[in-house]
Design a protein around this motif. Structure first.
Motif, mmCIF file in Angstrom:
data_model
loop_
_atom_site.group_PDB
_atom_site.id
_atom_site.type_symbol
_atom_site.label_atom_id
_atom_site.label_comp_id
_atom_site.label_asym_id
_atom_site.label_seq_id
_atom_site.Cartn_x
_atom_site.Cartn_y
_atom_site.Cartn_z
ATOM 1 N N PRO A 15 -5.126 -12.525 -31.990
ATOM 2 C CA PRO A 15 -6.010 -13.166 -31.120
ATOM 3 C C PRO A 15 -5.585 -14.538 -31.264
ATOM 4 N N HIS A 16 -5.815 -15.252 -32.432
ATOM 5 C CA HIS A 16 -5.950 -16.689 -32.557
ATOM 6 C C HIS A 16 -4.490 -17.314 -32.015
ATOM 7 N N ASN A 17 -3.353 -16.367 -31.768
ATOM 8 C CA ASN A 17 -2.389 -16.922 -31.176
ATOM 9 C C ASN A 17 -2.432 -17.360 -29.543
ATOM 10 N N PHE A 18 -3.518 -16.918 -29.023
ATOM 11 C CA PHE A 18 -3.637 -16.931 -27.552
ATOM 12 C C PHE A 18 -5.052 -17.718 -27.060
ATOM 13 N N THR A 19 -5.742 -18.029 -28.215
ATOM 14 C CA THR A 19 -7.173 -18.577 -28.048
ATOM 15 C C THR A 19 -7.253 -20.004 -27.075
ATOM 16 N N GLN A 20 -6.312 -20.784 -27.308
ATOM 17 C CA GLN A 20 -6.320 -22.030 -26.450
ATOM 18 C C GLN A 20 -5.690 -21.825 -24.981
ATOM 19 N N PRO A 21 -4.701 -20.958 -24.888
ATOM 20 C CA PRO A 21 -4.491 -20.665 -23.330
ATOM 21 C C PRO A 21 -5.202 -19.781 -22.883
ATOM 22 N N VAL A 22 -5.917 -18.842 -23.394
ATOM 23 C CA VAL A 22 -6.735 -17.990 -22.558
ATOM 24 C C VAL A 22 -8.196 -18.820 -22.270
ATOM 25 N N ASN A 23 -8.633 -19.556 -23.333
ATOM 26 C CA ASN A 23 -9.854 -20.299 -23.153
ATOM 27 C C ASN A 23 -9.463 -21.527 -21.912
ATOM 28 N N SER A 24 -8.295 -22.056 -21.592
ATOM 29 C CA SER A 24 -7.954 -23.094 -20.663
ATOM 30 C C SER A 24 -8.172 -22.404 -19.395
ATOM 31 N N VAL A 25 -8.300 -21.250 -19.073
ATOM 32 C CA VAL A 25 -8.297 -20.542 -17.805
ATOM 33 C C VAL A 25 -9.813 -19.918 -17.825
ATOM 34 N N GLY A 26 -10.602 -20.388 -18.445
ATOM 35 C CA GLY A 26 -11.927 -19.908 -18.398
ATOM 36 C C GLY A 26 -12.261 -18.524 -19.056
ATOM 37 N N LEU A 27 -11.561 -17.914 -19.925
ATOM 38 C CA LEU A 27 -11.435 -16.444 -20.355
ATOM 39 C C LEU A 27 -11.957 -16.659 -21.803
ATOM 40 N N ASN A 28 -12.428 -15.623 -22.423
ATOM 41 C CA ASN A 28 -12.707 -15.333 -23.641
ATOM 42 C C ASN A 28 -11.819 -14.085 -24.463
ATOM 43 N N ILE A 29 -11.239 -14.170 -25.470
ATOM 44 C CA ILE A 29 -10.481 -12.814 -25.970
ATOM 45 C C ILE A 29 -11.621 -11.960 -26.470
ATOM 46 N N MET A 30 -11.628 -10.787 -26.098
ATOM 47 C CA MET A 30 -12.402 -9.701 -26.499
ATOM 48 C C MET A 30 -11.725 -8.360 -27.284
ATOM 49 N N GLY A 31 -10.497 -8.701 -27.821
ATOM 50 C CA GLY A 31 -9.960 -7.391 -28.439
ATOM 51 C C GLY A 31 -8.655 -7.845 -28.883
ATOM 52 N N SER A 32 -7.969 -6.769 -29.482
ATOM 53 C CA SER A 32 -6.587 -7.097 -29.990
ATOM 54 C C SER A 32 -5.707 -7.275 -28.893
ATOM 55 N N PRO A 33 -4.642 -8.201 -28.939
ATOM 56 C CA PRO A 33 -3.672 -8.137 -27.792
ATOM 57 C C PRO A 33 -2.587 -7.095 -28.127
#
Length: 295
Positions: A113-131
């Motif tokens: 998940p930490h690989n995608f934290t910044q790009p996902v957060n930049s569009v107003g979303l939060n990660i909720m599970g394993s990619p």
């Protein structure tokens, strides 16, 4: 990956045809989970296919690779809910509620998940599970499917596996949630907390009484002992119904309700700005191609 551009532009650069498919709804289903101790999928896939046939499952989508909390690889596949979820030594199925999946260009290894934290957060979303990645592809994967929720709405999605108390229904993607629903959700949360509290307290009291009987401090044949136990039970009820319990419970209920209202406001605001995303079509058994997975 640069964070100076919206994620839609990044997706368009890596996979132009995914521009309109970047956010999808994955309907509720069961999912097979198989560990990959060596990282080699061939033997595990074959054994898992046989296991699914034995248990009467029908596959709904292609094989996916995900990574657990500690980075261990897992093989996953959507399956029909023929029976209730099964947990065995080698394989298990789990109930998966409706999810939002975001298509993100694949970066880094393993796909944590930490690989995608910044790009996902930049569009107003939060990660909720394993990619997840497609396990069967003609070329190395370039996209990861990341479970997400709108920012500030995590509390609307229960991640507890406990069967204690009632669990509220997660909101449907694209639908507005009434603000009064916050108080119903708050009552569920407070109810579970009080159930666990009272149950744990009762368990400790029962253990103490049993221990006292075993060591001879309480003689159950004595009327005086029985009267003491009954009086003690009434005392516990009086404490639970006292203002020292009721007033803090009301305060906690108000705080939880306000927190839930804020989450619902964030949810409604998010979907006011965009249409409901399309569903992933899980009718195909899938051959690993993105087109097959998305229909």
């Amino acid at each position: 990956m640069s964070n100076d551009f919206p994620i839609e532009q990044i997706i368009a650069q890596h996979l132009p045809e995914a521009m309109a498919l970047q956010l999808h709804v994955l309907p509720a289903h069961q999912e097979l989970i198989a560990p990959l101790p060596t990282g080699y999928v061939g033997p595990v896939m074959a054994a898992a296919e046989q296991w699914l046939k034995v248990h009467g499952y029908r596959t709904l989508g292609p094989w996916m690779i995900a990574w657990g909390p500690t980075g261990q690889p897992q093989l996953r596949r959507p399956v029909s809910g023929a029976l209730k979820a099964i947990r065995e030594k080698d394989f298990q199925t789990v109930e998966v509620p409706e999810q939002l999946l975001l298509a993100v260009p694949f970066v880094g290894w393993p796909v944590l998940p930490h690989n995608f934290t910044q790009p996902v957060n930049s569009v107003g979303l939060n990660i909720m599970g394993s990619p997840m990645l497609l396990a069967l592809t003609d070329s190395p994967p370039t996209m990861a499917w990341v479970p997400v929720v709108p920012r500030g709405t995590n509390t609307l999605f229960s991640i507890e596996r406990s069967k204690i108390g009632l669990l509220p229904t997660p909101p449907k993607a694209g639908q507005q949630v009434p603000m009064l629903d916050a108080w119903l959700r708050a009552s569920y949360t407070l109810g579970r907390f009080l159930t666990i509290l009272v149950g744990g307290f009762g368990f400790l009291i029962s253990i103490s009484v049993i221990f006292s009987v075993l060591i001879g401090d309480i003689d159950l044949s004595s009327v005086q002992s029985l009267s003491f136990i009954i009086a003690f039970q009434y005392g516990i009820r009086a404490v639970l119904s006292s203002q020292f319990i009721i007033i803090p419970s009301i305060i906690i209920f108000a705080i939880i309700g306000a927190y839930k209202m804020n989450a619902i406001a964030n949810w409604n605001r998010f979907w006011q700005q965009r249409p409901t995303p399309p569903e992933l079509l899980l009718g195909s058994r899938g051959d690993g191609k993105i087109g097959t997975w998305l229909g």
